[in-house]
Design a protein around this motif. Structure first.
Motif, PDB file in Angstrom:
ATOM      1  N   VAL A   1       0.839  -1.199   0.000  1.00  0.00           N
ATOM      2  CA  VAL A   1       0.000   0.000   0.000  1.00  0.00           C
ATOM      3  C   VAL A   1       0.873   1.248   0.000  1.00  0.00           C
ATOM      4  N   VAL A   2       1.838   1.293   0.908  1.00  0.00           N
ATOM      5  CA  VAL A   2       2.694   2.477   1.019  1.00  0.00           C
ATOM      6  C   VAL A   2       3.570   2.621  -0.223  1.00  0.00           C
ATOM      7  N   LYS A   3       4.020   1.511  -0.792  1.00  0.00           N
ATOM      8  CA  LYS A   3       4.801   1.574  -2.036  1.00  0.00           C
ATOM      9  C   LYS A   3       3.969   2.237  -3.141  1.00  0.00           C
ATOM     10  N   CYS A   4       2.706   1.878  -3.244  1.00  0.00           N
ATOM     11  CA  CYS A   4       1.824   2.515  -4.246  1.00  0.00           C
ATOM     12  C   CYS A   4       1.677   4.008  -3.967  1.00  0.00           C
ATOM     13  N   PHE A   5       1.448   4.374  -2.705  1.00  0.00           N
ATOM     14  CA  PHE A   5       1.325   5.793  -2.356  1.00  0.00           C
ATOM     15  C   PHE A   5       2.599   6.549  -2.698  1.00  0.00           C
ATOM     16  N   ALA A   6       3.754   5.944  -2.423  1.00  0.00           N
ATOM     17  CA  ALA A   6       5.035   6.603  -2.702  1.00  0.00           C
ATOM     18  C   ALA A   6       5.222   6.843  -4.202  1.00  0.00           C
ATOM     19  N   ARG A   7       4.602   5.999  -5.029  1.00  0.00           N
ATOM     20  CA  ARG A   7       4.658   6.157  -6.492  1.00  0.00           C
ATOM     21  C   ARG A   7       3.576   7.106  -6.996  1.00  0.00           C
ATOM     22  N   GLY A   8       2.718   7.603  -6.107  1.00  0.00           N
ATOM     23  CA  GLY A   8       1.665   8.513  -6.521  1.00  0.00           C
ATOM     24  C   GLY A   8       0.352   7.839  -6.856  1.00  0.00           C
ATOM     25  N   ASP A   9       0.254   6.536  -6.609  1.00  0.00           N
ATOM     26  CA  ASP A   9      -0.983   5.795  -6.873  1.00  0.00           C
ATOM     27  C   ASP A   9      -1.815   5.758  -5.593  1.00  0.00           C
ATOM     28  N   PHE A  10      -2.573   6.828  -5.349  1.00  0.00           N
ATOM     29  CA  PHE A  10      -3.328   6.956  -4.105  1.00  0.00           C
ATOM     30  C   PHE A  10      -4.642   6.193  -4.135  1.00  0.00           C
ATOM     31  N   ALA A  11      -5.082   5.779  -5.325  1.00  0.00           N
ATOM     32  CA  ALA A  11      -6.323   5.005  -5.456  1.00  0.00           C
ATOM     33  C   ALA A  11      -6.048   3.503  -5.521  1.00  0.00           C
ATOM     34  N   LEU A  12      -4.781   3.120  -5.471  1.00  0.00           N
ATOM     35  CA  LEU A  12      -4.379   1.715  -5.617  1.00  0.00           C
ATOM     36  C   LEU A  12      -5.011   1.140  -6.881  1.00  0.00           C
ATOM     37  N   ALA A  13      -4.772   1.813  -7.993  1.00  0.00           N
ATOM     38  CA  ALA A  13      -5.422   1.514  -9.268  1.00  0.00           C
ATOM     39  C   ALA A  13      -5.289   0.058  -9.709  1.00  0.00           C
ATOM     40  N   ALA A  14      -4.134  -0.533  -9.503  1.00  0.00           N
ATOM     41  CA  ALA A  14      -3.926  -1.920  -9.935  1.00  0.00           C
ATOM     42  C   ALA A  14      -4.560  -2.918  -8.973  1.00  0.00           C
TER      43      ALA A  14
ATOM     44  N   PHE B   1      -8.369  -5.261   4.339  1.00  0.00           N
ATOM     45  CA  PHE B   1      -7.783  -4.011   4.806  1.00  0.00           C
ATOM     46  C   PHE B   1      -8.577  -2.870   4.207  1.00  0.00           C
ATOM     47  N   GLU B   2      -8.961  -1.912   5.029  1.00  0.00           N
ATOM     48  CA  GLU B   2      -9.637  -0.711   4.552  1.00  0.00           C
ATOM     49  C   GLU B   2      -8.798   0.489   4.970  1.00  0.00           C
TER      50      GLU B   2
ATOM     51  N   VAL C   1      -7.049  -5.804  -0.057  1.00  0.00           N
ATOM     52  CA  VAL C   1      -7.237  -4.388   0.272  1.00  0.00           C
ATOM     53  C   VAL C   1      -8.475  -3.876  -0.465  1.00  0.00           C
ATOM     54  N   ALA C   2      -9.416  -3.319   0.287  1.00  0.00           N
ATOM     55  CA  ALA C   2     -10.629  -2.767  -0.314  1.00  0.00           C
ATOM     56  C   ALA C   2     -10.260  -1.599  -1.226  1.00  0.00           C
ATOM     57  N   PRO C   3     -11.008  -1.410  -2.305  1.00  0.00           N
ATOM     58  CA  PRO C   3     -10.751  -0.249  -3.153  1.00  0.00           C
ATOM     59  C   PRO C   3     -10.836   1.048  -2.339  1.00  0.00           C
ATOM     60  N   ILE C   4      -9.985   1.993  -2.672  1.00  0.00           N
ATOM     61  CA  ILE C   4      -9.993   3.280  -1.981  1.00  0.00           C
ATOM     62  C   ILE C   4     -10.928   4.214  -2.735  1.00  0.00           C
ATOM     63  N   SER C   5     -11.827   4.852  -2.017  1.00  0.00           N
ATOM     64  CA  SER C   5     -12.776   5.761  -2.659  1.00  0.00           C
ATOM     65  C   SER C   5     -12.022   6.947  -3.263  1.00  0.00           C
ATOM     66  N   PRO C   6     -12.587   7.556  -4.306  1.00  0.00           N
ATOM     67  CA  PRO C   6     -11.940   8.739  -4.886  1.00  0.00           C
ATOM     68  C   PRO C   6     -11.729   9.852  -3.856  1.00  0.00           C
ATOM     69  N   SER C   7     -12.688  10.040  -2.942  1.00  0.00           N
ATOM     70  CA  SER C   7     -12.529  11.107  -1.949  1.00  0.00           C
ATOM     71  C   SER C   7     -11.389  10.808  -0.978  1.00  0.00           C
ATOM     72  N   THR C   8     -11.234   9.537  -0.573  1.00  0.00           N
ATOM     73  CA  THR C   8     -10.137   9.176   0.322  1.00  0.00           C
ATOM     74  C   THR C   8      -8.798   9.295  -0.402  1.00  0.00           C
ATOM     75  N   ALA C   9      -8.740   8.859  -1.660  1.00  0.00           N
ATOM     76  CA  ALA C   9      -7.498   8.978  -2.441  1.00  0.00           C
ATOM     77  C   ALA C   9      -7.095  10.443  -2.584  1.00  0.00           C
ATOM     78  N   THR C  10      -8.070  11.308  -2.852  1.00  0.00           N
ATOM     79  CA  THR C  10      -7.791  12.740  -2.977  1.00  0.00           C
ATOM     80  C   THR C  10      -7.316  13.321  -1.656  1.00  0.00           C
TER      81      THR C  10
END
Length: 130
Positions: A30-43, A122-123, A48-57
């Motif tokens: 999860v943190v590796k994705c965030f560090a790459r700028g993927d805050f929505a965990l697109a892949a 994980f949420e 891990v539950a999908p991250i809502s657009p509002s939470t990713a933002t």
């Protein structure tokens, strides 16, 4: 590197305990994705539950305002990161985060972990300074 001592998930609503060893690879991803700028965990990340657009933002905005570059989790992360059981349904976890500029930061990843049968979900709730 020292051999990591196995830590089980502990259902104790009266005290926080170290993050379960089995959860750590998922949280690292999860943190590796965030560090790459993927805050929505697109892949997607298994379990891990999908991250809502509002939470990713919110996560992206908070990190931009913080002004430092999030990095992947070193082993030292697990020294102070904690999980606490919230009866009857889940654990709330706080994972210490690290930045390129400062090393250990005062940021944490806040999430919840649910048992769904024999699986875990994980949420991700937020990244913030507690």
């Amino acid at each position: 590197m020292e051999r990591e001592t196995k830590q089980d998930a502990i259902k104790d609503s009266n005290a926080a305990h170290p993050i379960a060893t089995a959860w750590r690879p998922t949280l690292r991803e999860v943190v590796k994705c965030f560090a790459r700028g993927d805050f929505a965990l697109a892949a997607g990340i298994s379990g891990v539950a999908p991250i809502s657009p509002s939470t990713a933002t919110q996560i992206q905005s908070y990190l931009e305002e913080y002004g430092q570059t999030l990095t992947e989790l070193p082993d030292q992360t697990w020294e102070k990161s904690v999980a606490q059981w919230v009866s009857p349904s889940h654990w709330e976890i706080l994972v210490d985060l690290w930045t390129a500029e400062a090393g250990k930061s005062d940021l944490v990843l806040a999430a919840r972990v649910f048992e769904i049968g024999t699986e875990l979900r994980f949420e991700i709730d937020s990244v913030h300074v507690p």
